[in-house]
Design a protein around this motif. Structure first.
Motif, PDB file in Angstrom:
ATOM      1  N   UNK A 311     -25.791  50.414  36.503  1.00 30.71           N
ATOM      2  CA  UNK A 311     -26.404  50.206  37.813  1.00 30.71           C
ATOM      3  C   UNK A 311     -27.638  51.085  37.975  1.00 30.71           C
ATOM      4  N   UNK A 312     -27.544  52.344  37.566  1.00 30.47           N
ATOM      5  CA  UNK A 312     -28.694  53.237  37.687  1.00 30.47           C
ATOM      6  C   UNK A 312     -29.855  52.749  36.826  1.00 30.47           C
ATOM      7  N   UNK A 313     -29.565  52.337  35.600  1.00 33.27           N
ATOM      8  CA  UNK A 313     -30.621  51.854  34.704  1.00 33.27           C
ATOM      9  C   UNK A 313     -31.281  50.590  35.263  1.00 33.27           C
ATOM     10  N   UNK A 314     -30.471  49.713  35.824  1.00 38.94           N
ATOM     11  CA  UNK A 314     -31.009  48.451  36.346  1.00 38.94           C
ATOM     12  C   UNK A 314     -31.954  48.675  37.516  1.00 38.94           C
ATOM     13  N   UNK A 315     -31.773  49.775  38.233  1.00 37.10           N
ATOM     14  CA  UNK A 315     -32.586  50.040  39.415  1.00 37.10           C
ATOM     15  C   UNK A 315     -33.557  51.213  39.212  1.00 37.10           C
ATOM     16  N   UNK A 316     -33.626  51.742  38.003  1.00 35.74           N
ATOM     17  CA  UNK A 316     -34.560  52.818  37.717  1.00 35.74           C
ATOM     18  C   UNK A 316     -34.237  54.127  38.404  1.00 35.74           C
ATOM     19  N   UNK A 317     -32.943  54.394  38.621  1.00 32.62           N
ATOM     20  CA  UNK A 317     -32.519  55.629  39.278  1.00 32.62           C
ATOM     21  C   UNK A 317     -32.128  56.652  38.202  1.00 32.62           C
ATOM     22  N   UNK A 318     -32.642  57.875  38.266  1.00 33.57           N
ATOM     23  CA  UNK A 318     -32.266  58.881  37.266  1.00 33.57           C
ATOM     24  C   UNK A 318     -30.761  59.111  37.240  1.00 33.57           C
ATOM     25  N   UNK A 319     -30.234  59.287  36.040  1.00 33.08           N
ATOM     26  CA  UNK A 319     -28.800  59.528  35.882  1.00 33.08           C
ATOM     27  C   UNK A 319     -28.536  61.030  35.989  1.00 33.08           C
ATOM     28  N   UNK A 320     -28.073  61.442  37.148  1.00 30.58           N
ATOM     29  CA  UNK A 320     -27.769  62.844  37.420  1.00 30.58           C
ATOM     30  C   UNK A 320     -26.462  62.931  38.193  1.00 30.58           C
ATOM     31  N   UNK A 321     -25.988  64.148  38.368  1.00 27.37           N
ATOM     32  CA  UNK A 321     -24.805  64.360  39.204  1.00 27.37           C
ATOM     33  C   UNK A 321     -25.064  63.884  40.626  1.00 27.37           C
ATOM     34  N   UNK A 322     -26.303  64.051  41.115  1.00 27.80           N
ATOM     35  CA  UNK A 322     -26.627  63.614  42.475  1.00 27.80           C
ATOM     36  C   UNK A 322     -26.492  62.094  42.607  1.00 27.80           C
ATOM     37  N   UNK A 323     -26.958  61.349  41.597  1.00 26.50           N
ATOM     38  CA  UNK A 323     -26.842  59.897  41.695  1.00 26.50           C
ATOM     39  C   UNK A 323     -25.396  59.445  41.508  1.00 26.50           C
ATOM     40  N   UNK A 324     -24.586  60.215  40.799  1.00 20.56           N
ATOM     41  CA  UNK A 324     -23.155  59.909  40.763  1.00 20.56           C
ATOM     42  C   UNK A 324     -22.547  60.036  42.161  1.00 20.56           C
ATOM     43  N   UNK A 325     -22.919  61.106  42.869  1.00 20.11           N
ATOM     44  CA  UNK A 325     -22.383  61.312  44.211  1.00 20.11           C
ATOM     45  C   UNK A 325     -22.807  60.219  45.173  1.00 20.11           C
ATOM     46  N   UNK A 326     -24.073  59.804  45.108  1.00 21.16           N
ATOM     47  CA  UNK A 326     -24.537  58.738  45.978  1.00 21.16           C
ATOM     48  C   UNK A 326     -23.855  57.420  45.681  1.00 21.16           C
ATOM     49  N   UNK A 327     -23.709  57.111  44.408  1.00 14.64           N
ATOM     50  CA  UNK A 327     -23.021  55.885  43.986  1.00 14.64           C
ATOM     51  C   UNK A 327     -21.591  55.852  44.526  1.00 14.64           C
ATOM     52  N   UNK A 328     -20.878  56.965  44.375  1.00 11.72           N
ATOM     53  CA  UNK A 328     -19.496  57.008  44.844  1.00 11.72           C
ATOM     54  C   UNK A 328     -19.421  56.951  46.360  1.00 11.72           C
ATOM     55  N   UNK A 329     -20.373  57.594  47.046  1.00  9.30           N
ATOM     56  CA  UNK A 329     -20.377  57.520  48.509  1.00  9.30           C
ATOM     57  C   UNK A 329     -20.488  56.070  48.970  1.00  9.30           C
ATOM     58  N   UNK A 330     -21.355  55.297  48.317  1.00  8.00           N
ATOM     59  CA  UNK A 330     -21.501  53.886  48.665  1.00  8.00           C
ATOM     60  C   UNK A 330     -20.225  53.113  48.357  1.00  8.00           C
ATOM     61  N   UNK A 331     -19.626  53.407  47.202  1.00  8.62           N
ATOM     62  CA  UNK A 331     -18.386  52.750  46.811  1.00  8.62           C
ATOM     63  C   UNK A 331     -17.278  53.011  47.838  1.00  8.62           C
ATOM     64  N   UNK A 332     -17.122  54.280  48.207  1.00  6.87           N
ATOM     65  CA  UNK A 332     -16.076  54.642  49.155  1.00  6.87           C
ATOM     66  C   UNK A 332     -16.341  54.008  50.523  1.00  6.87           C
ATOM     67  N   UNK A 333     -17.629  53.976  50.900  1.00  9.51           N
ATOM     68  CA  UNK A 333     -17.967  53.380  52.175  1.00  9.51           C
ATOM     69  C   UNK A 333     -17.536  51.919  52.224  1.00  9.51           C
ATOM     70  N   UNK A 334     -17.793  51.190  51.153  1.00 10.31           N
ATOM     71  CA  UNK A 334     -17.446  49.780  51.107  1.00 10.31           C
ATOM     72  C   UNK A 334     -15.951  49.585  51.250  1.00 10.31           C
ATOM     73  N   UNK A 335     -15.192  50.412  50.573  1.00 11.53           N
ATOM     74  CA  UNK A 335     -13.735  50.290  50.648  1.00 11.53           C
ATOM     75  C   UNK A 335     -13.259  50.436  52.085  1.00 11.53           C
TER      76      UNK A 335
END
Length: 418
Positions: A311-335
């Protein structure tokens, strides 16, 4: 004080630590409008209905990746039909790491009609705005919680562990696994609440291990021009490792000064340094250790890490711990969003978040997530040690997972009356 949800979290943690569970990578944000909730659209057509409004406050100078990762997940969700045809309208408000700008950004987010805050990452948002969130009945799923109010107030539940647990985990791994007897520290104390939270973390490490710092320099200030004096003082101490709580370019600058003065001792740093960019820029003659807050992002053999990386590669987002946290925040929000029956509003989302009784697992997380109804929320108190070996430019996973509850971690609090 232990949050009511901690017992449930601990019961499920072994299941999560095996990284065997997985949940769908879908994400959206709830809006302050009247449409119905329910399951995501099955049409496969892009969402074009009434937008669901969500916001986030971030210090974009320091933490751009977390909200970028949230946007990436929401873009994919919208392209797949959104929530019953309703797209996510996500706005990030830059707090400019300035208290006045942060307070203004909070009012802008509320005025937008946002039903929740997702993926925020800021050095001071929680300290400045936590009472604003409480007074307005809105919850924040932080992508990167930093100041102690992120972990000690009722309407904020970060996905990450934060710098105070990171401090505890770094020191614990240094003394108990790596065997460092004389750990010296150079630290930015920041304001009174953060200073107290760092002191709590160091005290918890001392109580758990019987150790104490060999030397502590708390004279650092954010963005100072030179570290020559700090490093010179370190050279006069009997250190076998150095802990530092700075972030970003400041860590690179201090490491550079250490190299200039002939120091090659191991450094213990915080998760904020965990990125390929840091690994490429930190030209240092010693090893650098830190506690990853998620499954190491370089290990794409883990199902959740592979999905995140794609997902990060497809959208050009750097792969860092910060982007892991943002990704999970969105995932949890959806749930949480998709658990709501009826109208999607700020009130209904807040009620759903605070009414959670089941944790949300993720194969990339080392602990499950739950918001719940408690005075404070610290759902993630785990760490996975990694190291940047001298001269390699590449992070190496060490493991095993460290669990705060088993090691003697003490939950972060803030001074009474602050």
């Amino acid at each position: 004080m232990v949050p009511p949800n901690r017992e449930a979290t601990h019961m499920h943690k072994s299941r999560i630590l095996m990284l065997a569970a997985s949940i769908a990578v879908v994400s959206a944000l709830a809006g302050c409008t009247s449409g119905g909730g329910g399951s995501p659209s099955e049409s496969g057509e892009p969402a074009t209905g009434d937008p669901i409004v969500v916001g986030a406050l971030s210090g974009l100078t320091f933490f751009p990746e977390a909200p970028q990762a949230v946007q990436a997940v929401f873009d994919d969700y919208n392209a797949a039909g959104g929530l019953e045809g309703r797209p996510i309208e996500y706005t990030v408000y830059d707090d400019k790491t300035d208290p006045a700008a942060s307070a203004t950004a909070a009012q802008d987010a509320l005025s937008s009609g946002a039903v929740a805050l997702v993926g925020g990452s800021s050095l001071l948002d929680c300290a400045v705005n936590h009472t604003t969130w409480e007074d307005n009945g809105i919850v924040s799923i932080q992508g990167t919680g930093v100041d102690p109010y992120c972990f000690a107030t009722p309407n904020i539940a970060p996905t990450n562990t934060g710098p105070f647990f990171d401090t505890f985990a770094s020191l614990y791994y240094g003394s108990e696994t790596l065997g460092f007897e004389n750990i010296c520290a150079v630290m930015v104390p920041d304001e009174a609440a953060s200073k107290a939270a760092y002191e709590q973390a160091i005290a918890a490490w001392g109580d758990a291990t019987g150790k104490e710092l060999a030397y502590l320099d708390t004279s650092l200030v954010r963005g100072q021009a030179s570290y020559a004096g700090n490093v010179s003082n370190l050279k006069s101490q009997d250190c076998d490792a150095i802990f530092m709580n700075e972030v970003g370019d400041a860590v690179v600058a201090l490491l550079g000064e250490a190299s200039n003065q002939g120091i090659t001792l191991p450094f213990l740093v915080l998760t904020s340094c965990y990125s390929d960019q840091f690994a490429a820029s930190a030209a240092y003659g010693g090893d650098i250790y830190l506690p990853a807050e998620w499954a190491p992002y370089g290990d794409t053999s883990i199902e959740g890490v592979e999905e995140w990386a794609q997902t990060m590669d497809a959208h050009g987002v750097p792969k860092t711990s910060f982007s892991q946290g943002g990704y999970l925040a969105a995932e949890y929000f959806i749930d949480i969003l998709e658990s709501i029956d009826g109208d999607i509003t700020r009130d209904s989302f807040t009620a759903a978040a605070k009414g959670m009784s089941e944790e949300i697992p993720s194969p990339m997380a080392q602990a499950p997530y739950i918001f719940g109804d408690a005075d404070f929320h610290q759902p993630n108190n785990t760490a996975y040690p990694v190291v940047l070996r001298a001269g390699t430019g590449t992070w190496e996973s060490l493991g095993p997972v460290m669990e705060g509850e088993e090691l003697g971690w003490v939950y972060t609090t803030v001074p009474a009356g602050s």
